[in-house]
Motif scaffolding. Structure first.
Motif, PDB file in Angstrom:
ATOM      1  N   PRO A 212       0.829  -1.221   0.000  1.00 46.78           N
ATOM      2  CA  PRO A 212       0.000   0.000   0.000  1.00 46.78           C
ATOM      3  C   PRO A 212       0.857   1.262   0.000  1.00 46.78           C
ATOM      4  CG  PRO A 212      -0.795  -1.585   1.623  1.00 46.78           C
ATOM      5  CD  PRO A 212       0.520  -2.115   1.130  1.00 46.78           C
ATOM      6  N   GLY A 213       0.502   2.222  -0.828  1.00 41.69           N
ATOM      7  CA  GLY A 213       1.237   3.477  -0.886  1.00 41.69           C
ATOM      8  C   GLY A 213       2.522   3.424  -1.661  1.00 41.69           C
ATOM      9  N   ARG A 214       2.805   2.283  -2.303  1.00 47.48           N
ATOM     10  CA  ARG A 214       4.051   2.152  -3.052  1.00 47.48           C
ATOM     11  C   ARG A 214       3.775   1.390  -4.342  1.00 47.48           C
ATOM     12  NH1 ARG A 214       9.776  -0.487  -0.852  1.00 47.48           N
ATOM     13  NH2 ARG A 214      10.847  -0.521  -2.861  1.00 47.48           N
ATOM     14  N   ILE A 215       4.463   1.760  -5.415  1.00 49.43           N
ATOM     15  CA  ILE A 215       4.317   1.065  -6.691  1.00 49.43           C
ATOM     16  C   ILE A 215       5.613   0.342  -7.021  1.00 49.43           C
ATOM     17  CG2 ILE A 215       3.962   1.308  -9.173  1.00 49.43           C
ATOM     18  CD1 ILE A 215       2.111   3.620  -8.645  1.00 49.43           C
ATOM     19  N   ASN A 216       5.539  -0.987  -7.106  1.00 54.69           N
ATOM     20  CA  ASN A 216       6.668  -1.796  -7.551  1.00 54.69           C
ATOM     21  C   ASN A 216       6.460  -2.164  -9.013  1.00 54.69           C
ATOM     22  OD1 ASN A 216       8.064  -1.817  -5.081  1.00 54.69           O
ATOM     23  ND2 ASN A 216       6.786  -3.481  -4.315  1.00 54.69           N
ATOM     24  N   GLU A 217       7.550  -2.413  -9.692  1.00 51.96           N
ATOM     25  CA  GLU A 217       7.475  -2.652 -11.137  1.00 51.96           C
ATOM     26  C   GLU A 217       8.102  -3.983 -11.508  1.00 51.96           C
ATOM     27  OE1 GLU A 217       9.365  -0.675 -15.198  1.00 51.96           O
ATOM     28  OE2 GLU A 217       8.724   0.655 -13.572  1.00 51.96           O
ATOM     29  N   THR A 218       7.456  -4.706 -12.399  1.00 46.96           N
ATOM     30  CA  THR A 218       8.016  -5.915 -12.986  1.00 46.96           C
ATOM     31  C   THR A 218       7.614  -5.960 -14.453  1.00 46.96           C
ATOM     32  OG1 THR A 218       8.259  -8.313 -12.732  1.00 46.96           O
ATOM     33  CG2 THR A 218       6.052  -7.398 -12.409  1.00 46.96           C
ATOM     34  N   TRP A 219       8.058  -6.979 -15.165  1.00 43.81           N
ATOM     35  CA  TRP A 219       7.739  -7.066 -16.598  1.00 43.81           C
ATOM     36  C   TRP A 219       7.805  -8.525 -17.037  1.00 43.81           C
ATOM     37  CZ3 TRP A 219      11.088  -9.048 -20.342  1.00 43.81           C
ATOM     38  CH2 TRP A 219      12.385  -9.287 -19.898  1.00 43.81           C
ATOM     39  N   PHE A 220       7.189  -8.789 -18.163  1.00 43.34           N
ATOM     40  CA  PHE A 220       7.281 -10.115 -18.755  1.00 43.34           C
ATOM     41  C   PHE A 220       7.020 -10.014 -20.254  1.00 43.34           C
ATOM     42  CE2 PHE A 220       2.808  -9.704 -17.508  1.00 43.34           C
ATOM     43  CZ  PHE A 220       2.135 -10.104 -18.664  1.00 43.34           C
ATOM     44  N   ASN A 221       7.461 -11.026 -20.966  1.00 42.71           N
ATOM     45  CA  ASN A 221       7.206 -11.141 -22.401  1.00 42.71           C
ATOM     46  C   ASN A 221       6.890 -12.606 -22.674  1.00 42.71           C
ATOM     47  OD1 ASN A 221       7.448 -11.467 -25.265  1.00 42.71           O
ATOM     48  ND2 ASN A 221       8.692  -9.625 -25.371  1.00 42.71           N
ATOM     49  N   ALA A 222       5.590 -12.918 -22.720  1.00 43.82           N
ATOM     50  CA  ALA A 222       5.157 -14.298 -22.900  1.00 43.82           C
ATOM     51  C   ALA A 222       5.349 -14.727 -24.350  1.00 43.82           C
ATOM     52  CB  ALA A 222       3.699 -14.451 -22.490  1.00 43.82           C
ATOM     53  N   ARG A 223       5.978 -15.874 -24.533  1.00 46.69           N
ATOM     54  CA  ARG A 223       6.300 -16.347 -25.877  1.00 46.69           C
ATOM     55  C   ARG A 223       5.284 -17.344 -26.422  1.00 46.69           C
ATOM     56  NH1 ARG A 223      12.798 -17.569 -25.313  1.00 46.69           N
ATOM     57  NH2 ARG A 223      13.493 -15.396 -25.124  1.00 46.69           N
ATOM     58  N   LYS A 224       4.360 -17.769 -25.587  1.00 45.04           N
ATOM     59  CA  LYS A 224       3.408 -18.803 -26.001  1.00 45.04           C
ATOM     60  C   LYS A 224       2.001 -18.397 -25.592  1.00 45.04           C
ATOM     61  CE  LYS A 224       2.309 -23.696 -25.259  1.00 45.04           C
ATOM     62  NZ  LYS A 224       2.693 -24.918 -24.517  1.00 45.04           N
ATOM     63  N   GLU A 225       1.080 -18.511 -26.528  1.00 44.82           N
ATOM     64  CA  GLU A 225      -0.306 -18.208 -26.215  1.00 44.82           C
ATOM     65  C   GLU A 225      -0.890 -19.265 -25.284  1.00 44.82           C
ATOM     66  OE1 GLU A 225      -2.730 -17.430 -29.662  1.00 44.82           O
ATOM     67  OE2 GLU A 225      -1.025 -16.617 -30.778  1.00 44.82           O
ATOM     68  N   GLY A 226      -1.857 -18.859 -24.480  1.00 42.62           N
ATOM     69  CA  GLY A 226      -2.489 -19.801 -23.565  1.00 42.62           C
ATOM     70  C   GLY A 226      -2.944 -19.114 -22.305  1.00 42.62           C
ATOM     71  N   LEU A 227      -3.361 -19.919 -21.337  1.00 43.09           N
ATOM     72  CA  LEU A 227      -3.901 -19.417 -20.080  1.00 43.09           C
ATOM     73  C   LEU A 227      -2.958 -19.808 -18.957  1.00 43.09           C
ATOM     74  CD1 LEU A 227      -6.270 -17.941 -18.793  1.00 43.09           C
ATOM     75  CD2 LEU A 227      -7.510 -20.107 -18.706  1.00 43.09           C
ATOM     76  N   TYR A 228      -2.491 -18.818 -18.217  1.00 40.13           N
ATOM     77  CA  TYR A 228      -1.502 -19.034 -17.158  1.00 40.13           C
ATOM     78  C   TYR A 228      -2.107 -18.657 -15.805  1.00 40.13           C
ATOM     79  CZ  TYR A 228       1.729 -19.145 -21.115  1.00 40.13           C
ATOM     80  OH  TYR A 228       2.363 -19.451 -22.293  1.00 40.13           O
TER      81      TYR A 228
END
Length: 288
Positions: A212-228
């Protein structure tokens, strides 16, 4: 006869095809979920790499302990040695661990750097706000899109078209998945509205606290279509175990169509996307 068998096989595949499934927890699973990003591939490699050090060290320590217990037991060694130190042993058990730690530290730091350094500028930014016990998603684009994602109630499966528990498992399926395009760098800004949560997606190799009160950052690049599937991974109250995360990775065209439709009617857009995904899966299964 061959043509008849081929036709029947195609029909069976068409009828039996299910929506694309990418990764989810399995009963008695002892290994990682299949990697869907380059970061998760590196994490999997690093875990296997460390085993080449951990397993021999554990075996060596067990053997040394067993040998010391057997060789220096009271009955076999009534007069214990009073040797205070051994220079060679002191050097070996000082230099040895330092060398091992260097072999572990270098790839570890490289992986850590890669986790915080996308290969390209993010093409899509999504803000994920954790609540007790659901997620708010905000697509930060020219025409912002907002919606809430919560665990799918059992009595809502039929209406949502998510009755197949092999694809939409109990305690992991949600009413509204986070939808992103394949082969796209997605930045996720993570925060919380009440207590500390955590945004975790095992197949992507990401796990970041939602504070709460803070924004953390991450990222991803999914190479395969589907449901995770992932979950909140920080104890956040009585319904912590009922706070899943579902990310549906689709083609760029499917994503664009969904994003336009979702601004008017999210439920209808989700059903249309599910139909499109299922249709593509059936065509692929039929060998067309």
């Amino acid at each position: 006869m061959r043509n008849f068998l081929a036709i029947m096989s195609g029909i069976a595949a068409l009828l039996g095809a299910a929506p694309a499934l990418a990764a989810q927890p399995e009963p008695w699973q002892a290994r990682f979920q299949p990697a869907a990003t380059s970061i998760m591939e590196q994490i999997t490699w690093f875990e296997q790499y460390t085993l080449w050090f951990i397993v021999p060290i554990v075996i060596l320590v067990m053997v040394l302990l067993a040998w010391a217990v057997f060789r220096y037991r009271a009955s076999a060694n009534p007069t214990p040695s009073r040797t205070s130190h051994n220079t060679l042993i002191e050097v070996v058990w000082t230099v040895g661990p330092v060398v091992i730690l260097l072999f572990l530290a270098v790839p570890s730091f490289q992986l850590l750097t890669a986790q915080y350094t996308p290969d390209e500028d993010p093409q899509l930014t999504v803000k994920a706000t954790a609540n007790q016990w659901n997620w708010d998603y905000e697509y930060q684009v020219d025409d912002p899109l907002y919606f809430n994602s919560a665990i799918l109630a059992e009595d809502a499966r039929a209406e949502a078209g998510k009755e197949d528990k092999s694809v939409y498992p109990r305690l992991l399926a949600v009413d509204n998945e986070l939808v992103v395009p394949v082969d796209t760098t997605v930045r996720v800004l993570v925060t919380a509205s009440d207590v500390i949560h955590a945004f975790a997606m095992p197949a992507f190799g990401i796990k970041v606290d939602a504070v709460p009160g803070r924004i953390n950052e991450t990222w991803f690049n999914a190479r395969k279509e589907g449901l995770y599937y992932g979950q909140c991974s920080e104890l956040c109250g009585k319904d912590h175990a009922f706070m899943p995360i579902a990310i549906r990775v689709v083609s760029n065209e499917q994503y664009e169509n969904w994003a336009v439709a979702a601004r008017d009617d999210l439920g209808t857009a989700n059903k249309a996307l599910m139909a499109a995904v299922e249709g593509d899966t059936k065509v692929a299964a039929a060998g067309n």
